[in-house]
Design a protein around this motif. Structure first.
Motif, PDB file in Angstrom:
ATOM      1  N   ASN A   4      61.362  34.612  71.676  1.00  0.00           N
ATOM      2  CA  ASN A   4      60.056  35.144  71.279  1.00  0.00           C
ATOM      3  C   ASN A   4      59.484  34.365  70.094  1.00  0.00           C
ATOM      4  N   TRP A   5      58.200  34.502  69.882  1.00  0.00           N
ATOM      5  CA  TRP A   5      57.515  33.711  68.856  1.00  0.00           C
ATOM      6  C   TRP A   5      57.844  34.192  67.456  1.00  0.00           C
ATOM      7  N   THR A   6      58.205  35.479  67.298  1.00  0.00           N
ATOM      8  CA  THR A   6      58.522  35.994  65.969  1.00  0.00           C
ATOM      9  C   THR A   6      59.750  35.309  65.401  1.00  0.00           C
ATOM     10  N   SER A   7      60.763  35.146  66.238  1.00  0.00           N
ATOM     11  CA  SER A   7      61.969  34.472  65.745  1.00  0.00           C
ATOM     12  C   SER A   7      61.678  33.007  65.435  1.00  0.00           C
ATOM     13  N   SER A   8      60.748  32.394  66.184  1.00  0.00           N
ATOM     14  CA  SER A   8      60.413  30.994  65.922  1.00  0.00           C
ATOM     15  C   SER A   8      59.764  30.825  64.556  1.00  0.00           C
ATOM     16  N   VAL A   9      58.801  31.691  64.208  1.00  0.00           N
ATOM     17  CA  VAL A   9      58.174  31.553  62.897  1.00  0.00           C
ATOM     18  C   VAL A   9      59.116  31.987  61.789  1.00  0.00           C
ATOM     19  N   ASP A  10      60.044  32.915  62.085  1.00  0.00           N
ATOM     20  CA  ASP A  10      61.059  33.271  61.083  1.00  0.00           C
ATOM     21  C   ASP A  10      61.982  32.093  60.805  1.00  0.00           C
ATOM     22  N   ILE A  17      59.728  25.465  55.857  1.00  0.00           N
ATOM     23  CA  ILE A  17      58.501  24.799  56.299  1.00  0.00           C
ATOM     24  C   ILE A  17      57.291  25.644  55.910  1.00  0.00           C
ATOM     25  N   ILE A  18      57.396  26.952  56.077  1.00  0.00           N
ATOM     26  CA  ILE A  18      56.373  27.874  55.591  1.00  0.00           C
ATOM     27  C   ILE A  18      57.038  28.817  54.600  1.00  0.00           C
ATOM     28  N   ASP A  19      56.267  29.388  53.682  1.00  0.00           N
ATOM     29  CA  ASP A  19      56.890  30.239  52.676  1.00  0.00           C
ATOM     30  C   ASP A  19      56.318  31.649  52.677  1.00  0.00           C
ATOM     31  N   PHE A  20      55.976  32.160  53.878  1.00  0.00           N
ATOM     32  CA  PHE A  20      55.509  33.541  53.984  1.00  0.00           C
ATOM     33  C   PHE A  20      55.868  34.060  55.365  1.00  0.00           C
ATOM     34  N   ASP A  21      55.737  35.354  55.560  1.00  0.00           N
ATOM     35  CA  ASP A  21      56.058  35.993  56.834  1.00  0.00           C
ATOM     36  C   ASP A  21      54.880  35.814  57.784  1.00  0.00           C
ATOM     37  N   ALA A  22      54.926  34.758  58.570  1.00  0.00           N
ATOM     38  CA  ALA A  22      53.804  34.404  59.431  1.00  0.00           C
ATOM     39  C   ALA A  22      53.565  35.442  60.520  1.00  0.00           C
ATOM     40  N   SER A  23      54.623  36.005  61.098  1.00  0.00           N
ATOM     41  CA  SER A  23      54.417  36.983  62.168  1.00  0.00           C
ATOM     42  C   SER A  23      53.741  38.242  61.639  1.00  0.00           C
ATOM     43  N   ALA A  24      54.101  38.692  60.444  1.00  0.00           N
ATOM     44  CA  ALA A  24      53.431  39.857  59.862  1.00  0.00           C
ATOM     45  C   ALA A  24      51.979  39.523  59.534  1.00  0.00           C
ATOM     46  N   TYR A  25      51.719  38.313  59.086  1.00  0.00           N
ATOM     47  CA  TYR A  25      50.363  37.878  58.759  1.00  0.00           C
ATOM     48  C   TYR A  25      49.490  37.854  60.014  1.00  0.00           C
TER      49      TYR A  25
END
Length: 118
Positions: A4-10, A17-25
């Motif tokens: 799933n995409w949530t685990s990918s952004v996590d 690479i990113i420093d925030f919770d992208a899926s929550a955003y």
């Protein structure tokens, strides 16, 4: 790896690479984690999600047929298919005699194999 995409952004956040919770955003939910928990994250750009202008497929061609075979190809295929069917029927008609001949040959082989030679 989870599909799933949530685990990918996590995983992107875990790799730094990113420093925030992208899926929550993206989902508009409160962040589950943010870079370092003691520091808030600023300057996150707003999402500019626009609905699609057209939400259905409309073909541009007036004729919906994709394959356009000429008549000579259709006639040639029909002739070859008919010839193949006729040859197949002829082979099937000969099949019982062929099976009988094979049965006789196999039985003769085993009879001769166990026959005592003088």
């Amino acid at each position: 790896m989870l599909p799933n995409w949530t685990s990918s952004v996590d995983m992107l956040a875990d790799a730094g690479i990113i420093d925030f919770d992208a899926s929550a955003y993206i989902m508009g939910a409160p962040a589950r984690f943010v870079g370092s928990p003691q520091y808030p994250v600023y300057n996150i750009p707003p999402l500019a999600i626009q609905p699609p202008k057209q939400d259905e497929y409309r073909p541009t061609m007036p004729d919906r047929s994709i394959v356009k075979n000429p008549l000579w190809k259709k006639v040639l295929f029909g002739g070859l298919a008919t010839l193949g069917i006729l040859v197949g029927v002829a082979k099937i008609r000969k099949a019982p005699q062929f099976l009988k001949d094979i049965g006789v040959k196999v039985s003769d082989f085993f009879k001769n194999m166990f026959k005592k030679t003088p």
